[in-house]
Motif scaffolding. Structure first.
Motif, PDB file in Angstrom:
ATOM      1  N   ASP A  11      -2.236  17.544  -0.167  1.00  0.00           N
ATOM      2  CA  ASP A  11      -1.064  17.031   0.545  1.00  0.00           C
ATOM      3  C   ASP A  11      -0.398  18.134   1.368  1.00  0.00           C
ATOM      4  O   ASP A  11       0.031  17.891   2.493  1.00  0.00           O
ATOM      5  N   ARG A  12      -0.333  19.332   0.818  1.00  0.00           N
ATOM      6  CA  ARG A  12       0.378  20.411   1.500  1.00  0.00           C
ATOM      7  C   ARG A  12      -0.464  21.122   2.557  1.00  0.00           C
ATOM      8  O   ARG A  12       0.024  21.452   3.633  1.00  0.00           O
ATOM      9  N   PHE A  13      -1.751  21.373   2.238  1.00  0.00           N
ATOM     10  CA  PHE A  13      -2.575  22.191   3.135  1.00  0.00           C
ATOM     11  C   PHE A  13      -3.633  21.397   3.900  1.00  0.00           C
ATOM     12  O   PHE A  13      -4.234  21.930   4.826  1.00  0.00           O
ATOM     13  N   GLY A  14      -3.866  20.179   3.506  1.00  0.00           N
ATOM     14  CA  GLY A  14      -4.841  19.339   4.199  1.00  0.00           C
ATOM     15  C   GLY A  14      -6.229  19.461   3.598  1.00  0.00           C
ATOM     16  O   GLY A  14      -6.652  20.515   3.138  1.00  0.00           O
ATOM     17  N   GLU A  15      -6.924  18.337   3.618  1.00  0.00           N
ATOM     18  CA  GLU A  15      -8.264  18.291   3.035  1.00  0.00           C
ATOM     19  C   GLU A  15      -9.238  19.173   3.799  1.00  0.00           C
ATOM     20  O   GLU A  15     -10.102  19.824   3.207  1.00  0.00           O
ATOM     21  N   GLN A  16      -9.103  19.234   5.113  1.00  0.00           N
ATOM     22  CA  GLN A  16     -10.035  20.023   5.924  1.00  0.00           C
ATOM     23  C   GLN A  16      -9.968  21.510   5.563  1.00  0.00           C
ATOM     24  O   GLN A  16     -10.995  22.172   5.475  1.00  0.00           O
ATOM     25  N   MET A  17      -8.786  22.016   5.344  1.00  0.00           N
ATOM     26  CA  MET A  17      -8.652  23.423   4.969  1.00  0.00           C
ATOM     27  C   MET A  17      -9.305  23.671   3.608  1.00  0.00           C
ATOM     28  O   MET A  17     -10.016  24.658   3.428  1.00  0.00           O
ATOM     29  N   LEU A  18      -9.079  22.781   2.670  1.00  0.00           N
ATOM     30  CA  LEU A  18      -9.666  22.941   1.342  1.00  0.00           C
ATOM     31  C   LEU A  18     -11.194  22.827   1.388  1.00  0.00           C
ATOM     32  O   LEU A  18     -11.887  23.551   0.672  1.00  0.00           O
ATOM     33  N   ILE A  19     -11.703  21.971   2.241  1.00  0.00           N
ATOM     34  CA  ILE A  19     -13.158  21.876   2.400  1.00  0.00           C
ATOM     35  C   ILE A  19     -13.706  23.189   2.941  1.00  0.00           C
ATOM     36  O   ILE A  19     -14.696  23.721   2.438  1.00  0.00           O
ATOM     37  N   SER A  20     -13.039  23.739   3.951  1.00  0.00           N
ATOM     38  CA  SER A  20     -13.532  24.984   4.546  1.00  0.00           C
ATOM     39  C   SER A  20     -13.453  26.160   3.579  1.00  0.00           C
ATOM     40  O   SER A  20     -14.246  27.093   3.664  1.00  0.00           O
ATOM     41  N   LEU A  21     -12.522  26.103   2.624  1.00  0.00           N
ATOM     42  CA  LEU A  21     -12.375  27.196   1.666  1.00  0.00           C
ATOM     43  C   LEU A  21     -13.267  27.040   0.433  1.00  0.00           C
ATOM     44  O   LEU A  21     -13.571  28.039  -0.233  1.00  0.00           O
ATOM     45  N   THR A  22     -13.679  25.822   0.105  1.00  0.00           N
ATOM     46  CA  THR A  22     -14.387  25.608  -1.153  1.00  0.00           C
ATOM     47  C   THR A  22     -15.843  25.177  -1.000  1.00  0.00           C
ATOM     48  O   THR A  22     -16.612  25.325  -1.945  1.00  0.00           O
ATOM     49  N   ASP A  23     -16.239  24.653   0.132  1.00  0.00           N
ATOM     50  CA  ASP A  23     -17.620  24.181   0.322  1.00  0.00           C
ATOM     51  C   ASP A  23     -18.498  25.391   0.612  1.00  0.00           C
ATOM     52  O   ASP A  23     -18.797  25.705   1.758  1.00  0.00           O
ATOM     53  N   ARG A  24     -18.922  26.063  -0.458  1.00  0.00           N
ATOM     54  CA  ARG A  24     -19.597  27.356  -0.326  1.00  0.00           C
ATOM     55  C   ARG A  24     -21.096  27.285  -0.579  1.00  0.00           C
ATOM     56  O   ARG A  24     -21.767  28.309  -0.646  1.00  0.00           O
ATOM     57  N   GLY A  25     -21.631  26.126  -0.765  1.00  0.00           N
ATOM     58  CA  GLY A  25     -23.055  25.983  -1.065  1.00  0.00           C
ATOM     59  C   GLY A  25     -23.920  26.337   0.133  1.00  0.00           C
ATOM     60  O   GLY A  25     -23.457  26.490   1.268  1.00  0.00           O
ATOM     61  N   VAL A  26     -25.232  26.475  -0.115  1.00  0.00           N
ATOM     62  CA  VAL A  26     -26.185  26.755   0.956  1.00  0.00           C
ATOM     63  C   VAL A  26     -26.165  25.617   1.971  1.00  0.00           C
ATOM     64  O   VAL A  26     -26.146  25.843   3.179  1.00  0.00           O
ATOM     65  N   GLY A  69       5.260  25.001  -5.204  1.00  0.00           N
ATOM     66  CA  GLY A  69       5.051  25.719  -3.950  1.00  0.00           C
ATOM     67  C   GLY A  69       4.514  27.124  -4.163  1.00  0.00           C
ATOM     68  O   GLY A  69       3.631  27.587  -3.435  1.00  0.00           O
ATOM     69  N   VAL A  70       5.041  27.799  -5.173  1.00  0.00           N
ATOM     70  CA  VAL A  70       4.574  29.150  -5.502  1.00  0.00           C
ATOM     71  C   VAL A  70       3.101  29.099  -5.892  1.00  0.00           C
ATOM     72  O   VAL A  70       2.284  29.883  -5.409  1.00  0.00           O
ATOM     73  N   ALA A  71       2.749  28.164  -6.770  1.00  0.00           N
ATOM     74  CA  ALA A  71       1.364  28.043  -7.228  1.00  0.00           C
ATOM     75  C   ALA A  71       0.439  27.646  -6.086  1.00  0.00           C
ATOM     76  O   ALA A  71      -0.694  28.134  -5.988  1.00  0.00           O
ATOM     77  N   GLY A  72       0.905  26.776  -5.210  1.00  0.00           N
ATOM     78  CA  GLY A  72       0.091  26.370  -4.069  1.00  0.00           C
ATOM     79  C   GLY A  72      -0.219  27.536  -3.144  1.00  0.00           C
ATOM     80  O   GLY A  72      -1.365  27.719  -2.711  1.00  0.00           O
ATOM     81  N   ALA A  73       0.790  28.346  -2.850  1.00  0.00           N
ATOM     82  CA  ALA A  73       0.590  29.496  -1.961  1.00  0.00           C
ATOM     83  C   ALA A  73      -0.380  30.501  -2.575  1.00  0.00           C
ATOM     84  O   ALA A  73      -1.259  31.037  -1.884  1.00  0.00           O
ATOM     85  N   ILE A  74      -0.247  30.752  -3.867  1.00  0.00           N
ATOM     86  CA  ILE A  74      -1.127  31.716  -4.530  1.00  0.00           C
ATOM     87  C   ILE A  74      -2.552  31.171  -4.616  1.00  0.00           C
ATOM     88  O   ILE A  74      -3.520  31.901  -4.372  1.00  0.00           O
ATOM     89  N   THR A  75      -2.692  29.896  -4.945  1.00  0.00           N
ATOM     90  CA  THR A  75      -4.022  29.300  -5.071  1.00  0.00           C
ATOM     91  C   THR A  75      -4.777  29.329  -3.750  1.00  0.00           C
ATOM     92  O   THR A  75      -5.950  29.727  -3.702  1.00  0.00           O
ATOM     93  N   VAL A  76      -4.129  28.933  -2.673  1.00  0.00           N
ATOM     94  CA  VAL A  76      -4.798  28.924  -1.367  1.00  0.00           C
ATOM     95  C   VAL A  76      -5.151  30.345  -0.938  1.00  0.00           C
ATOM     96  O   VAL A  76      -6.230  30.584  -0.390  1.00  0.00           O
ATOM     97  N   TYR A  77      -4.288  31.295  -1.213  1.00  0.00           N
ATOM     98  CA  TYR A  77      -4.599  32.691  -0.900  1.00  0.00           C
ATOM     99  C   TYR A  77      -5.832  33.143  -1.680  1.00  0.00           C
ATOM    100  O   TYR A  77      -6.722  33.803  -1.143  1.00  0.00           O
ATOM    101  N   ASN A  78      -5.888  32.780  -2.965  1.00  0.00           N
ATOM    102  CA  ASN A  78      -7.022  33.179  -3.799  1.00  0.00           C
ATOM    103  C   ASN A  78      -8.321  32.486  -3.398  1.00  0.00           C
ATOM    104  O   ASN A  78      -9.401  32.992  -3.694  1.00  0.00           O
TER     105      ASN A  78
END
Length: 142
Positions: A11-26, A69-78
């Protein structure tokens, strides 16, 4: 219960950003890898608990809105494998400053606190010692 959920991150960062950060497979699947997100959330929860443990009884109940919000910022950074964009890095630094302020007591959460350790005394203790200079041994100097 974690401080932030996948739904809140989406909701906060968008699905597309999370896909780009987590879809790490070959082979890119084009979906959020929930295992990667869950690991990042667990790391974030451990960091937050480390800051809060001396001041608050853990786990916090109910969930504190400020910490989402604090946890969201730290998680996305990590989740960033390489250098994070300046906005993400600034949000991360703000989140850590907020945690530091909570740990120091500058910011207070509406949660049950940890009892301060007590020595059993009620206040200051004063001890008197023999005075090295008295009226008798200073005769002639005054």
């Amino acid at each position: 219960m974690p401080y932030v959920t996948l739904a809140q991150l989406t909701d906060r960062f968008g699905e597309q950003m999370l896909i780009s950060l987590t879809d790490r497979g070959v082979d890119a699947l084009g979906v959020v890898d929930t295992d990667v997100v869950d690991r990042a959330i667990a790391e974030t929860d451990a960091l937050i608990d480390g800051y809060l443990a001396r001041r608050y009884a853990l786990p916090l109940s109910p969930a504190q809105p400020m910490l989402v919000g604090v946890a969201g910022a730290i998680t996305v950074y990590n989740l960033h494998l390489f250098e994070a964009p300046p906005k993400i890095e600034a949000d991360y630094k703000d989140a850590v400053r907020t945690l530091t302020a909570i740990a120091q007591g500058t910011i207070t959460l509406s949660a049950a606190g940890v009892e301060a350790s007590s020595t059993g005394s009620t206040g200051a203790q004063i001890t008197d010692r023999e005075r090295p200079f008295t009226e008798d041994n200073l005769k002639g100097f005054i």
